[in-house]
Design an enzyme around this catalytic site. Structure first.
Site, short mmCIF file in Angstrom:
data_model
loop_
_atom_site.label_atom_id
_atom_site.label_comp_id
_atom_site.label_asym_id
_atom_site.label_seq_id
_atom_site.Cartn_x
_atom_site.Cartn_y
_atom_site.Cartn_z
N SER A 128 -28.98 13.59 5.73
CA SER A 128 -28.71 12.93 7.02
C SER A 128 -28.19 11.51 6.81
O SER A 128 -27.36 11.02 7.59
CB SER A 128 -29.97 12.91 7.89
OG SER A 128 -30.99 12.11 7.31
N HIS A 166 -22.99 31.90 -20.21
CA HIS A 166 -23.00 30.97 -19.09
C HIS A 166 -22.34 29.65 -19.49
O HIS A 166 -22.99 28.79 -20.10
CB HIS A 166 -24.42 30.72 -18.60
CG HIS A 166 -25.01 31.88 -17.89
ND1 HIS A 166 -24.89 32.07 -16.52
CD2 HIS A 166 -25.71 32.95 -18.35
CE1 HIS A 166 -25.50 33.19 -16.18
NE2 HIS A 166 -26.00 33.75 -17.26
N CYS A 212 -21.19 36.39 -16.47
CA CYS A 212 -22.37 37.24 -16.62
C CYS A 212 -22.29 38.44 -15.67
O CYS A 212 -21.47 39.33 -15.89
CB CYS A 212 -23.64 36.42 -16.39
SG CYS A 212 -25.14 37.25 -16.96
N GLY A 217 -33.83 9.89 7.03
CA GLY A 217 -33.97 8.98 5.90
C GLY A 217 -33.70 9.67 4.57
O GLY A 217 -33.65 9.03 3.53
N GLY A 218 -33.52 11.01 4.62
CA GLY A 218 -33.20 11.76 3.42
C GLY A 218 -31.73 11.65 3.06
O GLY A 218 -30.93 11.07 3.81
N VAL A 219 -31.36 12.23 1.92
CA VAL A 219 -30.00 12.10 1.41
C VAL A 219 -28.98 12.72 2.34
O VAL A 219 -27.93 12.13 2.61
CB VAL A 219 -29.89 12.74 0.01
CG1 VAL A 219 -28.44 12.76 -0.46
CG2 VAL A 219 -30.75 11.97 -0.99
N GLU A 265 -21.54 27.26 -17.60
CA GLU A 265 -21.92 26.17 -16.70
C GLU A 265 -23.14 25.40 -17.17
O GLU A 265 -23.38 24.28 -16.71
CB GLU A 265 -22.14 26.71 -15.28
CG GLU A 265 -23.41 27.52 -15.08
CD GLU A 265 -23.26 28.99 -15.45
OE1 GLU A 265 -24.13 29.78 -15.04
OE2 GLU A 265 -22.28 29.34 -16.14
#
Length: 339
Positions: free
Chosen positions: A232, A173, A86, A228-230, A175
């Site tokens: 970390s 596009h 694009c 506690g997140g993805v 993708e």
């Protein structure tokens, strides 16, 4: 840590596209490692990364505007295969002597594409395809020594190529899922044009990362801030696989998590992963700090500041720790790298 970068890398240069991360993901789905860099990354930095290929992303600007984002024009002289998508295709055409103009009729959504040359990036595909377009400018004339290899009813140069220089551009596009065969464009570019072998997998990346962490850390201690997140959590598990009990995680409960979530984090890391975990319930401290604050942005900043203070206070109790492990979401890495 650069030693984990595989030998075969395709770089995605980000020109402000909403799909840059998706492009990188699709390349990885082709079993080729990919990473995103800002469009103004220096030529020296690009060369130092030894990419097998480069993809120029889409973007919101018009290439003929004075303040439009650009890459170093010498990029096209490196001999590295390049695929422009694009805006990236329009920029390639603009910098190499083609013509880009406002389209008499913008193309948005599902569009019929007619393939003129089914070799190279269109290899193995039908001559008439459905693709996804999203652009208000059009390439009306390809650069010298480029061939038009696909067109649509409103784009006379919907795809172009200079096979000798391994330069390719597509206005659609590949993708997005709305271009159902788009992954084949990226796969053909990676394998046929760039010469990649498709040996990269997430598992191989994990193995290489764990090995490098172990070699770098040696017998030193590592401290990790755990939310506690993805991001970390992934970091903590990778480091723990590498150095085991040399890792200590500090989990600060600020009082704004979902019901039962702090307990779940503690249980997961102490019982399942067997990680050394320091759990701090600082919820009353955070709530007191935010008392009377109504502006969301001010709250966000105060929470961040207080978290750092709590973390530093607890870290000092642990004595000498040489390494700090931080998990950062990929969009933040891109944003930080954009200066």
């Amino acid at each position: 840590m650069n030693a984990t970068r595989p030998e075969e890398v395709i770089i995605v240069m980000d020109f402000g596209a909403q799909y840059s991360q998706l492009i990188a993901r699709r390349v990885r789905e082709c079993r080729v490692y990919s990473e995103i860099v800002p469009c103004d990354t220096s030529l020296e930095d690009i060369i130092a990364r030894h990419p097998k290929g480069i993809i120029l992303s889409g973007g919101q600007a018009s290439v003929y505007e004075d303040d439009a984002p650009r890459c170093d024009p010498r990029l096209f002289e490196l001999g590295i295969p390049i695929l422009g998508i694009c805006y990236g295709a329009q920029l390639m055409a603009h910098l190499l002597g083609g013509t880009v103009q406002p389209a008499p009729r913008a193309e948005y959504g599902r569009t019929q594409l007619h393939v003129i040359d089914d070799s190279d990036i269109f290899a193995g595909l039908n001559p008439d395809l459905i693709c996804w377009m999203s652009h208000g400018d059009v390439i009306t004339k390809a650069p010298p020594e480029f061939n038009v290899i696909a067109r649509t009813p409103n784009s006379p140069v919907a795809a172009m190529s200079n096979r000798e220089r391994k330069l390719y551009g597509v206005l659609f596009h590949p993708e997005v899922s709305h271009t159902p065969w788009g992954i084949e464009i990226l796969r053909n570019f990676a394998y046929k044009i760039c010469g990649c072998t498709g040996l990269w997998t997430p598992e191989s990346f994990i193995d290489a990362t764990v090995r490098e962490i172990r070699e770098r850390v040696g017998k030193e201690r590592v401290l990790c801030a755990l939310s506690g997140g993805v991001d970390s959590t992934t970091t903590a598990i990778l480091v723990h696989q590498a150095v085991g009990d040399q890792l200590t995680c500090i989990f600060v409960n600020h009082g704004f998590m979902r019901k039962g979530e702090p307990e779940r984090v503690v249980r997961t890391f102490t019982q399942l992963f067997k990680v050394n975990l320091v759990h701090l319930d600082a919820s009353e401290r955070f709530i007191k700090r935010l008392s009377g604050i109504v502006d969301p942005e001010e709250k966000r900043k105060l929470i961040g500041e207080e978290f750092v203070r709590v973390f530093e206070e607890e870290a000092q109790k642990l004595g000498r720790v040489r390494y700090l492990a931080q998990g950062t979401l990929y969009p933040d890495v891109i944003e930080s790298g954009s200066r």
